[in-house]
Write a protein that holds these residues in place. Sequence first.
Motif, PDB file in Angstrom:
ATOM      1  N   PRO A   1       0.795  -1.238   0.000  1.00  0.00           N
ATOM      2  CA  PRO A   1       0.000   0.000   0.000  1.00  0.00           C
ATOM      3  C   PRO A   1       0.825   1.284   0.000  1.00  0.00           C
ATOM      4  O   PRO A   1       0.437   2.284  -0.611  1.00  0.00           O
ATOM      5  N   ALA A   2       1.987   1.254   0.670  1.00  0.00           N
ATOM      6  CA  ALA A   2       2.813   2.462   0.717  1.00  0.00           C
ATOM      7  C   ALA A   2       3.271   2.900  -0.671  1.00  0.00           C
ATOM      8  O   ALA A   2       3.480   4.096  -0.906  1.00  0.00           O
ATOM      9  N   ILE A   3       3.420   1.961  -1.604  1.00  0.00           N
ATOM     10  CA  ILE A   3       3.891   2.311  -2.944  1.00  0.00           C
ATOM     11  C   ILE A   3       2.861   3.205  -3.642  1.00  0.00           C
ATOM     12  O   ILE A   3       3.206   4.226  -4.239  1.00  0.00           O
ATOM     13  N   GLY A   4       1.580   2.827  -3.571  1.00  0.00           N
ATOM     14  CA  GLY A   4       0.533   3.654  -4.160  1.00  0.00           C
ATOM     15  C   GLY A   4       0.429   5.018  -3.497  1.00  0.00           C
ATOM     16  O   GLY A   4       0.221   6.043  -4.164  1.00  0.00           O
ATOM     17  N   LYS A   5       0.593   5.045  -2.174  1.00  0.00           N
ATOM     18  CA  LYS A   5       0.518   6.316  -1.442  1.00  0.00           C
ATOM     19  C   LYS A   5       1.685   7.231  -1.798  1.00  0.00           C
ATOM     20  O   LYS A   5       1.517   8.448  -1.931  1.00  0.00           O
ATOM     21  N   LEU A   6       2.869   6.655  -1.952  1.00  0.00           N
ATOM     22  CA  LEU A   6       4.027   7.465  -2.313  1.00  0.00           C
ATOM     23  C   LEU A   6       3.913   7.999  -3.741  1.00  0.00           C
ATOM     24  O   LEU A   6       4.301   9.139  -4.017  1.00  0.00           O
ATOM     25  N   ALA A   7       3.391   7.168  -4.652  1.00  0.00           N
ATOM     26  CA  ALA A   7       3.178   7.640  -6.025  1.00  0.00           C
ATOM     27  C   ALA A   7       2.218   8.822  -6.036  1.00  0.00           C
ATOM     28  O   ALA A   7       2.440   9.819  -6.732  1.00  0.00           O
ATOM     29  N   LEU A   8       1.147   8.716  -5.245  1.00  0.00           N
ATOM     30  CA  LEU A   8       0.184   9.816  -5.165  1.00  0.00           C
ATOM     31  C   LEU A   8       0.823  11.045  -4.527  1.00  0.00           C
ATOM     32  O   LEU A   8       0.565  12.178  -4.952  1.00  0.00           O
ATOM     33  N   ALA A   9       1.665  10.853  -3.503  1.00  0.00           N
ATOM     34  CA  ALA A   9       2.327  11.978  -2.849  1.00  0.00           C
ATOM     35  C   ALA A   9       3.217  12.734  -3.831  1.00  0.00           C
ATOM     36  O   ALA A   9       3.291  13.968  -3.792  1.00  0.00           O
ATOM     37  N   LYS A  10       3.904  12.001  -4.720  1.00  0.00           N
ATOM     38  CA  LYS A  10       4.728  12.666  -5.735  1.00  0.00           C
ATOM     39  C   LYS A  10       3.850  13.510  -6.660  1.00  0.00           C
ATOM     40  O   LYS A  10       4.213  14.622  -7.052  1.00  0.00           O
ATOM     41  N   TYR A  11       2.687  12.979  -7.004  1.00  0.00           N
ATOM     42  CA  TYR A  11       1.738  13.684  -7.883  1.00  0.00           C
ATOM     43  C   TYR A  11       1.215  14.953  -7.213  1.00  0.00           C
ATOM     44  O   TYR A  11       1.247  16.037  -7.802  1.00  0.00           O
TER      45      TYR A  11
END
Length: 306
Positions: free
Chosen positions: A279-289
Motif C-alpha cells: 500500500p505504501a507504494i501507491g501512497k508514495l506515487a500519489l504523494a509525488k503527484y
Amino acid sequence: MSTPTGPASGLPVRMPRPRQPGRHRRPEPLTAPEDAPALVLAVPGAPSSATRSLAEEVVSIARSELPGLDARIGYLDGDGESPSLSAVLAHAAEERTARFEQARAAGMDVKEPDGPVAVVVPLLAGPDSALLRQVRQAVMDSRVAAELTDVLGPHPLLAEALHVRLSEAGLARADRARLFTVATAADGIILASVGGEEAVQAAGITGMLLAARLAVPVMAAALDQEGSIASVAEQLRGSGSQQLALAPYLIGPEIDASLLEEAAREAGCSAAEALGPYPAIGKLALAKYTTALGIAPPQAQNTPAR
C-alpha cells in the motif's frame, strides 16, 4: 400537513448531523481538482501479467486515496496489450483537447487548457539513471507537456514495507514492541538495489530507518555491480552478523527475478520478496503527484485539528 417548524405530528424528523468541533471532527473528503492532469505511472521493463497486475494495484491504491484521480499506466517497453508511456501521454493530451473543443462547441466559456497534461511518476524505489533516461526519452518522444517527478524513495514508508516483506519471509520480527521472536530472524540485512553507486547511497538512507526498526545492522549493495553483494555480506559477517537476509530495495519490474536468486546464493542467505504492490507504494506515487501540483496530500486531511 407540515407546520412551520417541521413535519406533521407523528412523522419522524431527520435533522442534519452537527459537525463536531475540534480535534474529533471528521475531515472533509479530498477529491482530485476538476480537469487536473493525469497521474501516469511509468513502469520499467517489459510488460507481463505479474507486472500489469502490480501496476494496476498501485494505481488502484492511489485512486482510493484521491477519488476522481485520473491515473494511467505507461510501460517503457510497451506492446499492443500494454501501451507505451509515450502513447499513454499522447492519448491523455488528445482527450484533454477533445474535452476543451466539446465544451467550446457547447457554448461554454472555457479557457484553453494550460499546464502539464500529465504528471509522470517513475515506479522506482531508488534512482536508476539508465531507467530514468528511458522515462525522460519517452516523455520527449510523446511531445506532450508532462512533469516528471523524482523516484519514490528514500522514505520511511519504504522502510516499513521492507520490514513487512522480511517478516513475511520469516526473516524478521513482525513487531519489535511485542518482541515476537522468529527462529530464522536475520541479524544482518543486505539491502539490494539497482542503479549503481547513487542508488546504493539512496538505499542506505532507507536502510538506516530499517536498522532502527529491526535493531540489526543494514547495509546497501548494488545488484548490478559485480561483487557488491558478496562484499557487503563479508563486511556484515566480519562485524559479527551470522544469519544474513537479502531485502530487495525494488518494486519488482526493474530487474529479472533470477538476479535476486543469484544474489542470495552469492551471499549465502535467504531473501525476502520485492516490495511489490505494498500500500505504501501507491501512497508514495500519489504523494509525488500531489506535491508536483501543489495539492495538499490526502494524509494531511487525517491530521487531528488542534
